[in-house]
Design a protein around this motif. Structure first.
Motif, short mmCIF file in Angstrom:
data_model
loop_
_atom_site.label_atom_id
_atom_site.label_comp_id
_atom_site.label_asym_id
_atom_site.label_seq_id
_atom_site.Cartn_x
_atom_site.Cartn_y
_atom_site.Cartn_z
N ASP A 1 0.82 -1.21 0.00
CA ASP A 1 0.00 0.00 0.00
C ASP A 1 0.86 1.27 0.00
OD1 ASP A 1 0.97 -0.40 2.51
OD2 ASP A 1 -0.95 -0.20 3.53
N VAL A 2 1.94 1.23 -0.75
CA VAL A 2 2.85 2.37 -0.84
C VAL A 2 2.15 3.57 -1.46
CG1 VAL A 2 5.01 3.20 -1.86
CG2 VAL A 2 4.87 0.89 -0.96
N ILE A 3 1.37 3.34 -2.49
CA ILE A 3 0.67 4.45 -3.15
C ILE A 3 -0.33 5.08 -2.20
CG2 ILE A 3 -0.90 5.04 -5.03
CD1 ILE A 3 0.47 2.86 -6.70
N LEU A 4 -1.09 4.26 -1.48
CA LEU A 4 -2.06 4.78 -0.52
C LEU A 4 -1.38 5.63 0.54
CD1 LEU A 4 -4.92 4.85 0.74
CD2 LEU A 4 -4.26 2.80 2.02
N LYS A 5 -0.30 5.13 1.12
CA LYS A 5 0.39 5.87 2.17
C LYS A 5 1.00 7.16 1.64
CE LYS A 5 1.18 1.97 5.18
NZ LYS A 5 2.15 1.14 5.89
N THR A 6 1.52 7.15 0.43
CA THR A 6 2.11 8.35 -0.16
C THR A 6 1.03 9.40 -0.44
OG1 THR A 6 3.82 7.00 -1.18
CG2 THR A 6 3.52 9.23 -2.04
N VAL A 7 -0.08 8.97 -0.98
CA VAL A 7 -1.17 9.91 -1.28
C VAL A 7 -1.76 10.47 0.00
CG1 VAL A 7 -3.49 10.07 -2.26
CG2 VAL A 7 -1.69 8.92 -3.53
N VAL A 8 -1.92 9.63 1.01
CA VAL A 8 -2.51 10.08 2.28
C VAL A 8 -1.62 11.13 2.94
CG1 VAL A 8 -3.02 9.33 4.64
CG2 VAL A 8 -3.99 8.13 2.70
N ARG A 9 -0.32 10.98 2.84
CA ARG A 9 0.58 12.01 3.41
C ARG A 9 0.32 13.37 2.79
NH1 ARG A 9 6.19 8.63 3.29
NH2 ARG A 9 5.67 7.22 5.01
N MET A 10 0.16 13.41 1.49
CA MET A 10 -0.12 14.69 0.82
C MET A 10 -1.52 15.19 1.16
SD MET A 10 1.71 14.21 -2.89
CE MET A 10 0.95 12.64 -3.25
N LEU B 1 -8.08 9.96 9.22
CA LEU B 1 -7.55 9.43 7.96
C LEU B 1 -6.19 8.76 8.18
CD1 LEU B 1 -7.89 9.12 4.91
CD2 LEU B 1 -6.83 11.37 4.65
N LEU B 2 -5.36 9.35 9.04
CA LEU B 2 -4.09 8.71 9.37
C LEU B 2 -4.30 7.37 10.06
CD1 LEU B 2 -1.94 11.72 10.62
CD2 LEU B 2 -1.61 10.38 8.55
N TYR B 3 -5.27 7.32 11.00
CA TYR B 3 -5.57 6.07 11.68
C TYR B 3 -6.11 5.01 10.72
CZ TYR B 3 -4.81 7.72 16.45
OH TYR B 3 -4.24 8.18 17.60
N LEU B 4 -6.85 5.42 9.72
CA LEU B 4 -7.37 4.46 8.74
C LEU B 4 -6.27 3.92 7.83
CD1 LEU B 4 -10.69 6.20 7.67
CD2 LEU B 4 -10.46 4.11 9.02
N THR B 5 -5.29 4.74 7.53
CA THR B 5 -4.24 4.33 6.61
C THR B 5 -3.13 3.55 7.30
OG1 THR B 5 -4.69 6.30 5.31
CG2 THR B 5 -2.62 5.17 4.89
N TYR B 6 -2.68 4.04 8.44
CA TYR B 6 -1.60 3.40 9.19
C TYR B 6 -2.21 2.67 10.38
CZ TYR B 6 1.27 6.57 6.44
OH TYR B 6 1.86 7.25 5.42
N ASP B 7 -1.42 1.88 11.07
CA ASP B 7 -1.93 1.24 12.27
C ASP B 7 -1.81 2.20 13.47
OD1 ASP B 7 0.79 1.20 12.40
OD2 ASP B 7 0.99 -0.86 13.07
N ILE B 8 -2.48 1.85 14.54
CA ILE B 8 -2.57 2.74 15.71
C ILE B 8 -1.20 3.00 16.30
CG2 ILE B 8 -3.46 2.90 18.07
CD1 ILE B 8 -5.99 1.55 17.11
#
Length: 140
Positions: free
Chosen positions: A5-14, A50-57
């Motif tokens: 999920d590299v794309i998801l994490k990169t997009v979520v950061r932006m 949104l951070l909690y949904l993308t990454y773990d707690i």
């Protein structure tokens, strides 16, 4: 199998950066335009969710080691403190004051006590929103 999920994490950061910026704009624009502490707090809280949904707690807690119950309590104390503060100056409850002050480097700026009240509202909303989401997501 590990999910890539590299794309998801990169997009979520932006996206989180953009949402946080927009939330701060709504917070500060609330005196002269639609916005303020409540809607700014909702937008800022949604970025944290949104951070909690993308990454773990655990990952999010490393970056933001806050107890959001304490954040909500601090917000309530700040909002009620500024509301009660007017009583110490023989003014009606929730009276605000403002003025123009010269700040070194920044120059003359308009400051108001309403910003402190709105900050308390925003912290209360952020703390409550994230606490509710985290309590719903707990495994039991």
């Amino acid at each position: 199998m590990k999910v890539n999920d590299v794309i998801l994490k990169t997009v979520v950061r932006m996206v989180v950066f953009i949402v946080l910026t927009f939330g701060m704009y709504l917070f500060f624009a609330g005196h002269n335009a639609p916005g303020g502490g409540f809607i700014g707090g909702l937008v800022l809280g949604s970025a944290i969710v949104l951070l909690y949904l993308t990454y773990d707690i655990e990952t999010v807690h490393k970056g933001m080691p806050f107890d959001f119950k304490k954040v909500a309590a601090l917000g309530v104390l700040l909002a009620t403190g500024t509301a009660i503060g007017s009583l110490f100056f023989d003014a009606p409850f929730l009276t605000q004051t403002d003025g123009y002050f010269t700040i070194p480097i920044l120059g003359e700026k308009h400051l108001s006590t309403v910003v402190l009240f709105e900050a308390g509202v925003a912290l209360t909303v952020i703390g409550t929103l994230v606490t509710i989401i985290l309590s719903i997501s707990e495994d039991e």
